[in-house]
Design a protein around this motif. Sequence first.
Motif, PDB file in Angstrom:
ATOM      1  N   PHE A 609     -50.892 -28.203 -17.519  1.00 61.59           N
ATOM      2  CA  PHE A 609     -52.242 -28.746 -17.669  1.00 61.59           C
ATOM      3  C   PHE A 609     -53.255 -27.624 -17.488  1.00 61.59           C
ATOM      4  N   THR A 610     -54.484 -27.898 -17.881  1.00 65.39           N
ATOM      5  CA  THR A 610     -55.567 -26.925 -17.748  1.00 65.39           C
ATOM      6  C   THR A 610     -56.666 -27.494 -16.867  1.00 65.39           C
ATOM      7  N   ARG A 611     -57.383 -26.572 -16.240  1.00 61.33           N
ATOM      8  CA  ARG A 611     -58.531 -26.944 -15.420  1.00 61.33           C
ATOM      9  C   ARG A 611     -59.394 -25.702 -15.216  1.00 61.33           C
ATOM     10  N   ALA A 612     -60.665 -25.810 -15.561  1.00 59.94           N
ATOM     11  CA  ALA A 612     -61.627 -24.712 -15.387  1.00 59.94           C
ATOM     12  C   ALA A 612     -61.121 -23.411 -16.005  1.00 59.94           C
ATOM     13  N   ASN A 613     -60.693 -23.486 -17.244  1.00 63.69           N
ATOM     14  CA  ASN A 613     -60.243 -22.298 -17.968  1.00 63.69           C
ATOM     15  C   ASN A 613     -59.063 -21.611 -17.287  1.00 63.69           C
ATOM     16  N   HIS A 614     -58.254 -22.412 -16.598  1.00 65.27           N
ATOM     17  CA  HIS A 614     -57.019 -21.922 -15.996  1.00 65.27           C
ATOM     18  C   HIS A 614     -55.861 -22.773 -16.512  1.00 65.27           C
ATOM     19  N   LEU A 615     -54.729 -22.125 -16.677  1.00 61.71           N
ATOM     20  CA  LEU A 615     -53.522 -22.805 -17.138  1.00 61.71           C
ATOM     21  C   LEU A 615     -52.553 -22.928 -15.965  1.00 61.71           C
ATOM     22  N   PHE A 616     -52.101 -24.146 -15.718  1.00 59.97           N
ATOM     23  CA  PHE A 616     -51.170 -24.422 -14.624  1.00 59.97           C
ATOM     24  C   PHE A 616     -49.827 -24.833 -15.228  1.00 59.97           C
ATOM     25  N   ILE A 617     -48.777 -24.137 -14.845  1.00 60.44           N
ATOM     26  CA  ILE A 617     -47.438 -24.438 -15.357  1.00 60.44           C
ATOM     27  C   ILE A 617     -46.500 -24.660 -14.173  1.00 60.44           C
ATOM     28  N   PHE A 618     -45.860 -25.820 -14.151  1.00 58.44           N
ATOM     29  CA  PHE A 618     -44.904 -26.165 -13.097  1.00 58.44           C
ATOM     30  C   PHE A 618     -43.539 -26.401 -13.736  1.00 58.44           C
ATOM     31  N   ASN A 619     -42.558 -25.670 -13.272  1.00 59.24           N
ATOM     32  CA  ASN A 619     -41.184 -25.885 -13.712  1.00 59.24           C
ATOM     33  C   ASN A 619     -40.425 -26.590 -12.589  1.00 59.24           C
ATOM     34  N   TRP A 620     -40.284 -27.914 -12.718  1.00 61.97           N
ATOM     35  CA  TRP A 620     -39.603 -28.706 -11.699  1.00 61.97           C
ATOM     36  C   TRP A 620     -38.090 -28.731 -11.922  1.00 61.97           C
ATOM     37  N   ASN A 621     -37.629 -28.014 -12.932  1.00 61.57           N
ATOM     38  CA  ASN A 621     -36.195 -27.968 -13.194  1.00 61.57           C
ATOM     39  C   ASN A 621     -35.483 -27.276 -12.032  1.00 61.57           C
ATOM     40  N   THR A 622     -34.399 -27.854 -11.580  1.00 63.43           N
ATOM     41  CA  THR A 622     -33.701 -27.313 -10.413  1.00 63.43           C
ATOM     42  C   THR A 622     -32.678 -26.244 -10.773  1.00 63.43           C
ATOM     43  N   LYS A 623     -32.380 -26.089 -12.079  1.00 64.38           N
ATOM     44  CA  LYS A 623     -31.333 -25.145 -12.471  1.00 64.38           C
ATOM     45  C   LYS A 623     -31.766 -24.158 -13.554  1.00 64.38           C
ATOM     46  N   LEU A 624     -32.564 -24.618 -14.510  1.00 64.14           N
ATOM     47  CA  LEU A 624     -32.854 -23.798 -15.681  1.00 64.14           C
ATOM     48  C   LEU A 624     -34.247 -23.180 -15.611  1.00 64.14           C
ATOM     49  N   PRO A 625     -34.358 -21.914 -15.986  1.00 60.11           N
ATOM     50  CA  PRO A 625     -35.686 -21.310 -16.101  1.00 60.11           C
ATOM     51  C   PRO A 625     -36.401 -21.844 -17.337  1.00 60.11           C
ATOM     52  N   ALA A 626     -37.709 -21.739 -17.330  1.00 59.12           N
ATOM     53  CA  ALA A 626     -38.508 -22.135 -18.493  1.00 59.12           C
ATOM     54  C   ALA A 626     -38.882 -20.873 -19.254  1.00 59.12           C
ATOM     55  N   LYS A 627     -38.449 -20.792 -20.517  1.00 62.35           N
ATOM     56  CA  LYS A 627     -38.734 -19.610 -21.329  1.00 62.35           C
ATOM     57  C   LYS A 627     -38.550 -19.947 -22.802  1.00 62.35           C
ATOM     58  N   ASP A 628     -39.057 -19.062 -23.633  1.00 61.42           N
ATOM     59  CA  ASP A 628     -38.907 -19.183 -25.083  1.00 61.42           C
ATOM     60  C   ASP A 628     -39.333 -20.574 -25.558  1.00 61.42           C
ATOM     61  N   ASP A 629     -38.468 -21.242 -26.322  1.00 57.90           N
ATOM     62  CA  ASP A 629     -38.814 -22.551 -26.880  1.00 57.90           C
ATOM     63  C   ASP A 629     -38.904 -23.632 -25.807  1.00 57.90           C
ATOM     64  N   ASN A 630     -38.305 -23.378 -24.650  1.00 62.69           N
ATOM     65  CA  ASN A 630     -38.361 -24.360 -23.569  1.00 62.69           C
ATOM     66  C   ASN A 630     -39.629 -24.236 -22.727  1.00 62.69           C
ATOM     67  N   LEU A 631     -40.514 -23.315 -23.117  1.00 58.84           N
ATOM     68  CA  LEU A 631     -41.779 -23.154 -22.411  1.00 58.84           C
ATOM     69  C   LEU A 631     -42.916 -23.279 -23.422  1.00 58.84           C
ATOM     70  N   PRO A 632     -43.326 -24.503 -23.714  1.00 57.86           N
ATOM     71  CA  PRO A 632     -44.372 -24.711 -24.727  1.00 57.86           C
ATOM     72  C   PRO A 632     -45.751 -24.308 -24.201  1.00 57.86           C
ATOM     73  N   ILE A 633     -46.247 -23.168 -24.652  1.00 60.41           N
ATOM     74  CA  ILE A 633     -47.580 -22.708 -24.268  1.00 60.41           C
ATOM     75  C   ILE A 633     -48.596 -23.356 -25.206  1.00 60.41           C
ATOM     76  N   PRO A 634     -49.561 -24.083 -24.684  1.00 61.92           N
ATOM     77  CA  PRO A 634     -50.509 -24.798 -25.551  1.00 61.92           C
ATOM     78  C   PRO A 634     -51.494 -23.851 -26.225  1.00 61.92           C
ATOM     79  N   GLU A 635     -51.993 -24.290 -27.368  1.00 62.35           N
ATOM     80  CA  GLU A 635     -53.081 -23.565 -28.014  1.00 62.35           C
ATOM     81  C   GLU A 635     -54.349 -23.774 -27.183  1.00 62.35           C
ATOM     82  N   PRO A 636     -55.229 -22.766 -27.093  1.00 63.22           N
ATOM     83  CA  PRO A 636     -55.131 -21.441 -27.718  1.00 63.22           C
ATOM     84  C   PRO A 636     -54.471 -20.398 -26.820  1.00 63.22           C
TER      85      PRO A 636
END
Length: 682
Positions: A609-636
């Motif tokens: 989610f975003t707030r005040a021109n900041h991007l917050f990313i939480f990976n609650w996965n207990t085993k897998l890292p978030a990267k590549d296609d599994n880390l959807p970075i929103p536009e822009p």
Amino acid sequence: MSTNIARSRAKMTTTKADLSKEATPKVQPEIQPYEKPMKWFDGLVLVPGQNETRSLIDQDPDLENWDWYLNARFKHFQQSLEKLKTIYPGGLDEFSSGYLKMGLVLHDDNSITYTEWAEGIIEASLIGDFNAFNPSAHLLKHEIDEHTGSSYWTIHLPVMENGQPQIPLGSEVKIRITLPSGESLDRFPAWVLRATQSQNPPEVLFRARIERLPPIYNGARPLAPRTPKIYEAHIGAATSKPHAIGTFEEFEKNVLWRVKAGGYNTLQLMGIMEHPYYASYGYQVSSFFAVSSRFGSIASLTSLIDAAHKQGIRVILDVVHGHSCTNDMESLNMFNGTRGMYFSEDSKGDHPIWGTAVNQSWTGNYGQYFSSDTDHAGVEYFMLANHIIKTLFPFVTTIAEDTAGFPTLALSTDIGGLGFDYRLTLGPAYHLFHLLKTEPDDANWSVRDIVASLGNRRLQLGEKTIAFVESHDQCIEGGKTMSQWLFDDEIYTQMSVFQTPTPKVERAMALHKMLRLMVFAFAGEGYMNFMGNEFGHPEWLVFPSVQNGFHTTHCRRQWDLADFSRDLRYRDLARFDREMLEAEERGQWGSAELGHVWTQDEDSRLVVFTRANHLFIFNWNTKLPAKDDNLPIPEPWALEGQYRIELSTTSGVAGAVVNDLNKLILQPRSAVVISTLMELSA
């Protein structure tokens, strides 16, 4: 001022993104229409088509069915306000300055005036050790207030020839009242400023003492912060000594600097009003105008407040309206031989869980928000109190503790709200601790439910919220703190930084940070923490009681556990808490409107989610890292540019500047806060 209000349920709206639609649906209780007119509004004239509270309904269409009630409530409040201004020549200032004429007032010239409100009695006298408790020595004169018709009893004692007061400072005082039946009762003066209980030899009951009012503070006060970062503290438990009760003086010397160094801008003190039963944490109040003598004098409290102000820290006092001690000899209970003077005579005057009396017109059991079951006088009291505070002391912040999302609680009285600046919401903490208790494996937590629960507030309606993970409620005996739930028994054996962390410790360290960041970033416009929890203090508070032989051994905070020299993991938790508050101060996202929730995915277990021109990313996965296609970075944000990692729950990442967020890798159970160093297109 923090106070307590309704503990019922109501439909609550969500934040900008309608988060609840994607979460597990919850059945809301059906609210029956109110009956009108209600007795409270008898004689009130409402002109059809003239509704001055229409803006409340425009903001929240769910209030449409109660437009009549909201308008009537506002009109009644306005009439009461005008009545006060008419009755008291000095207006609201005079009305709110009862402490200058009620109770035992020791004047500058050392003369003394004692005035007490007491209905239904035939005689009253001032007694104490100064007159050998002789009821004939200082009889009070009966007067009827010409404006209100209230019954007062008063006496004036001129200064003695040697310039000293007739009652020496610190003398024990009581009022002896005589009932129509001839029975005599000894009572505490209701407005007493000081009460003490001897420890040597030990005494059961408190004794009321005459005390001089402290001088009015004229020093500089810190301005209201953009985002309150509140450090909740209990003075008695703030000591590190195993066999002692903490004092104001000790807190000022040993703890205040830690509050400042930790990044907090507001200190909230609980349990300040005098209370005979220490294990009530201050929630069985006996004297509403007296500072708890266990912690020190009025002067030592004002010294602490002055010291906090000089360090830029505001101070909030936890004002307990809803719980009053039932000990007749040292409280307001049965003051004139009946409950009705200060409390409701029926069951509404009792709080069975706490064993306390409920102050009439101050709080009640709200079966519904807008019905004949509502404590209308209690609601109007809050409106009047907040209006007076904002009129006379516009720099003061008021906060209402609230479990239910009481509609209009944190809206201005100018438009018909109750007038608080913030609601202190208990919802996020209740939800998270419910997860810890019922689902030990965080791999099974629903990220959508977490998002929905934390976002379930009334921000879009203009009502601001203070959120927290842990308050004192989670830290008292019978419960478990967040760190106790997460670390379990390893909190005592695996906390050295020189030990290889076990899987349980790694999980605990990660979730302790993530949950705090998620609550602060998503659930409120302010943040609160109870002392010691910022570094995961390993024990709850066990207040002295009959059950434990009145020991204070476990009613303390071991601050040194988080000191760098101790080489314990507590210091890492404390450092993250400080860095989180500092990151908010730089980015100013705490006071900003919540932006867009881009991702809340159960499969990947990502929340973005975003707030005040900041991007917050939480990976609650207990085993897998978030990267590549599994880390959807929103536009822009997906465009190449310059971005800075402002905060990370993993070490060695914060402060880094990256050009392409698509190459970001988030480890399992981790979160980051990212700012942009360039302008982003919409």
